[in-house]
Scaffold this active site. Structure first.
Site, mmCIF file in Angstrom:
data_model
loop_
_atom_site.group_PDB
_atom_site.id
_atom_site.type_symbol
_atom_site.label_atom_id
_atom_site.label_comp_id
_atom_site.label_asym_id
_atom_site.label_seq_id
_atom_site.Cartn_x
_atom_site.Cartn_y
_atom_site.Cartn_z
ATOM 1 N N ASP A 45 -4.729 -12.902 3.358
ATOM 2 C CA ASP A 45 -5.933 -12.408 4.019
ATOM 3 C C ASP A 45 -7.206 -12.649 3.225
ATOM 4 O O ASP A 45 -8.287 -12.217 3.640
ATOM 5 C CB ASP A 45 -5.796 -10.930 4.381
ATOM 6 C CG ASP A 45 -5.081 -10.108 3.331
ATOM 7 O OD1 ASP A 45 -4.747 -10.652 2.263
ATOM 8 O OD2 ASP A 45 -4.845 -8.911 3.572
ATOM 9 N N HIS A 62 0.813 -1.227 0.000
ATOM 10 C CA HIS A 62 0.000 0.000 0.000
ATOM 11 C C HIS A 62 0.845 1.275 0.000
ATOM 12 O O HIS A 62 0.332 2.344 -0.333
ATOM 13 C CB HIS A 62 -0.927 0.025 1.219
ATOM 14 C CG HIS A 62 -1.980 -1.030 1.208
ATOM 15 N ND1 HIS A 62 -2.807 -1.246 0.126
ATOM 16 C CD2 HIS A 62 -2.328 -1.951 2.154
ATOM 17 C CE1 HIS A 62 -3.629 -2.250 0.408
ATOM 18 N NE2 HIS A 62 -3.352 -2.696 1.613
#
Length: 317
Positions: free
Chosen positions: A255, A135
């Protein structure tokens, strides 16, 4: 690592560093040190006599290939005393006493792994490091990420090893907005991502194509194994094959697992094993088998253990 008969294979190298456990954003934070310890313990138990190598520090000049000086100064030069309250860079991204060293080692792992596979010492490497990276943009630490580890590794591959076709495959459940933004105007790097949408960071639409080097596949909550595998089999893997990468880098976020508390993609460890096997086959065809994988997300410890082992076993072949 050694095989059962005592011989050292040249197929996989493992990188980590104890400093990566020293980045502590707080006991209630999802991106906690226990994540990394779970991955290291699970792989150490599953792989016979694993040989973990200490990740070196990335240099400031290596980091500056993808990050500006202001971000480097914010992360590396901010002093946080031991035991002091962490400094919030954004609501989710915290800087503590051990964070700078952890970030340097996490980025350095990817650089060392690229150098190793490009020297044909191993053909593949897995970097069990944190904080995660995908990110972080050129200017901003965000989404638990301080530096963009996979982007630093890709830039190193292009600049130090003069590669013209580096692929970054990102199967984390969250879109790697930072990696995409860093390379969206660089045709040497192809970025391919599957991710749940809508979900943080609200990017990664199919219309985001860069200079033809970006391919996103948003997936709805509850997609499950069949939809995930179809997306890769029908769209993403053929595009990767057509790119003919000289090196394959993987943002390995687990995830998307059905146990993960931050998303609802409903995958299981066998999905990561399947995709990794497909990626290794493409690397064998076009990149002399060269794959460098770096840990990204994954916030349920049982899912992390199971998924990271499946991923590493598939890298081993």
């Amino acid at each position: 690592m050694k095989t059962r008969d005592g011989q050292r294979p040249d197929r996989l190298r493992l990188y980590t560093h104890r400093a990566c456990l020293g980045h502590d954003p707080g006991a209630s934070h999802p991106e906690r040190p226990a994540r990394l310890q779970a991955v290291i313990d699970a792989i150490s138990a599953a792989v016979p006599d694993p040989d973990w190598l200490d990740a070196p520090r990335a240099s400031r000049s290596q980091l500056s290939r993808v990050h500006d000086d202001a971000l480097l100064a914010r992360v590396l030069d901010t002093e946080v005393a031991p035991g002091a309250t962490s400094l919030a860079l954004d609501p989710d991204t915290l800087l503590g006493h051990g964070s700078a060293e952890a970030a340097l080692r996490a980025a350095g792992a990817g650089i060392a792994a690229v150098d190793a596979v490009m020297s044909n010492a191993p053909r593949r490497a897995f970097c069990a490091v944190r904080p995660p990276g995908h990110h972080a943009t050129a200017t901003t630490a965000m989404g638990f990420c301080l530096f963009n580890n996979i982007a630093i590794a890709a830039a190193h591959a292009c600049d130090a090893h003069r590669l013209q076709r580096v692929a970054v495959v990102d199967f984390d459940v969250h879109h790697g907005n930072g990696t995409q933004a860093i390379f969206q105007a660089d045709p040497r790097v192809m970025y391919l991502s599957s991710h749940q949408s809508p979900l943080y960071p609200a990017s990664g639409g199919v219309e985001e194509r860069g200079v033809g080097n970006v391919l996103n596949q948003p997936l709805a909550a509850g997609t499950g194994s069949d939809g995930f595998r179809s997306a890769w089999r029908e769209r993403l893997l053929p595009a990767l094959q057509g790119f003919r990468p000289q090196l394959l880098l993987v943002s390995a976020g687990f995830d998307g697992h059905r146990l993960d508390p931050l998303a609802q993609l409903e995958l299981d460890a066998d999905d990561y094993r399947w995709l990794t096997t497909e990626l290794v086959a493409i690397a064998e065809r076009h990149a002399q088998g060269r794959v460098v994988s770096m840990l990204e997300g994954g916030y349920d410890l049982d899912a992390l253990r199971e998924s990271s082992v499946a991923h590493v076993e598939a890298l081993l072949g």
